[in-house]
Design a protein around this motif. Structure first.
Motif, PDB file in Angstrom:
ATOM      1  N   LEU A 228       0.830  -1.209   0.000  1.00  0.00           N
ATOM      2  CA  LEU A 228       0.000   0.000   0.000  1.00  0.00           C
ATOM      3  C   LEU A 228       0.862   1.254   0.000  1.00  0.00           C
ATOM      4  O   LEU A 228       0.614   2.197  -0.762  1.00  0.00           O
ATOM      5  N   LEU A 229       1.873   1.257   0.837  1.00  0.00           N
ATOM      6  CA  LEU A 229       2.759   2.423   0.915  1.00  0.00           C
ATOM      7  C   LEU A 229       3.518   2.631  -0.391  1.00  0.00           C
ATOM      8  O   LEU A 229       3.560   3.744  -0.926  1.00  0.00           O
ATOM      9  N   SER A 230       4.088   1.568  -0.925  1.00  0.00           N
ATOM     10  CA  SER A 230       4.861   1.711  -2.156  1.00  0.00           C
ATOM     11  C   SER A 230       3.950   2.053  -3.343  1.00  0.00           C
ATOM     12  O   SER A 230       4.336   2.830  -4.215  1.00  0.00           O
ATOM     13  N   ASN A 231       2.734   1.506  -3.364  1.00  0.00           N
ATOM     14  CA  ASN A 231       1.800   1.853  -4.441  1.00  0.00           C
ATOM     15  C   ASN A 231       1.425   3.330  -4.403  1.00  0.00           C
ATOM     16  O   ASN A 231       1.305   3.969  -5.440  1.00  0.00           O
ATOM     17  N   LEU A 232       1.230   3.857  -3.212  1.00  0.00           N
ATOM     18  CA  LEU A 232       0.906   5.281  -3.094  1.00  0.00           C
ATOM     19  C   LEU A 232       2.059   6.161  -3.566  1.00  0.00           C
ATOM     20  O   LEU A 232       1.847   7.180  -4.230  1.00  0.00           O
ATOM     21  N   VAL A 233       3.279   5.773  -3.231  1.00  0.00           N
ATOM     22  CA  VAL A 233       4.447   6.538  -3.686  1.00  0.00           C
ATOM     23  C   VAL A 233       4.548   6.493  -5.210  1.00  0.00           C
ATOM     24  O   VAL A 233       4.744   7.526  -5.867  1.00  0.00           O
ATOM     25  N   ILE A 234       4.382   5.307  -5.779  1.00  0.00           N
ATOM     26  CA  ILE A 234       4.437   5.167  -7.242  1.00  0.00           C
ATOM     27  C   ILE A 234       3.295   5.944  -7.883  1.00  0.00           C
ATOM     28  O   ILE A 234       3.487   6.636  -8.890  1.00  0.00           O
ATOM     29  N   LEU A 235       2.098   5.849  -7.290  1.00  0.00           N
ATOM     30  CA  LEU A 235       0.936   6.555  -7.834  1.00  0.00           C
ATOM     31  C   LEU A 235       1.150   8.061  -7.856  1.00  0.00           C
ATOM     32  O   LEU A 235       0.809   8.726  -8.844  1.00  0.00           O
ATOM     33  N   LEU A 236       1.718   8.608  -6.807  1.00  0.00           N
ATOM     34  CA  LEU A 236       1.973  10.056  -6.771  1.00  0.00           C
ATOM     35  C   LEU A 236       2.918  10.477  -7.893  1.00  0.00           C
ATOM     36  O   LEU A 236       2.698  11.508  -8.540  1.00  0.00           O
TER      37      LEU A 236
END
Length: 90
Positions: free
Chosen positions: A68-76
């Motif tokens: 979840l954390l890494s997906n949010l960073v990639i998404l941003l």
């Protein structure tokens, strides 16, 4: 935990899925909106990848939370690039 997040941030398959999610969301945003599809997609990728590609000694919950954390960073980052592309097209 940091090693797990770094490995997920550099996972090409995860990055590709998030890019595809953003492209699909931008194309269908007039009908479906943006926030809910992006949120559901981020959660889906965070849960799907550890379930289908187990990491071995890492507990499933830790892998999902790190996802979840890494997906949010990639998404941003992908959203920032998409916005930049939109601005340059005008």
């Amino acid at each position: 935990m940091i090693d797990l997040i770094v490995s997920q941030l550099t996972d090409v398959f995860r990055i590709g899925l998030i890019i595809a999610l953003v492209i699909t969301t931008l194309r269908t945003s007039a009908i479906t909106g943006r926030v809910i599809p992006l949120a559901c997609g981020v959660v889906f990728v965070a849960v799907m990848l550890p379930l289908t590609l187990p990491t071995g000694s890492v507990p499933l919950v830790d892998s999902i939370l790190a996802g979840l954390l890494s997906n949010l960073v990639i998404l941003l980052h992908v959203l920032a690039v998409a916005r930049l592309v939109q601005l340059l097209r005008r």
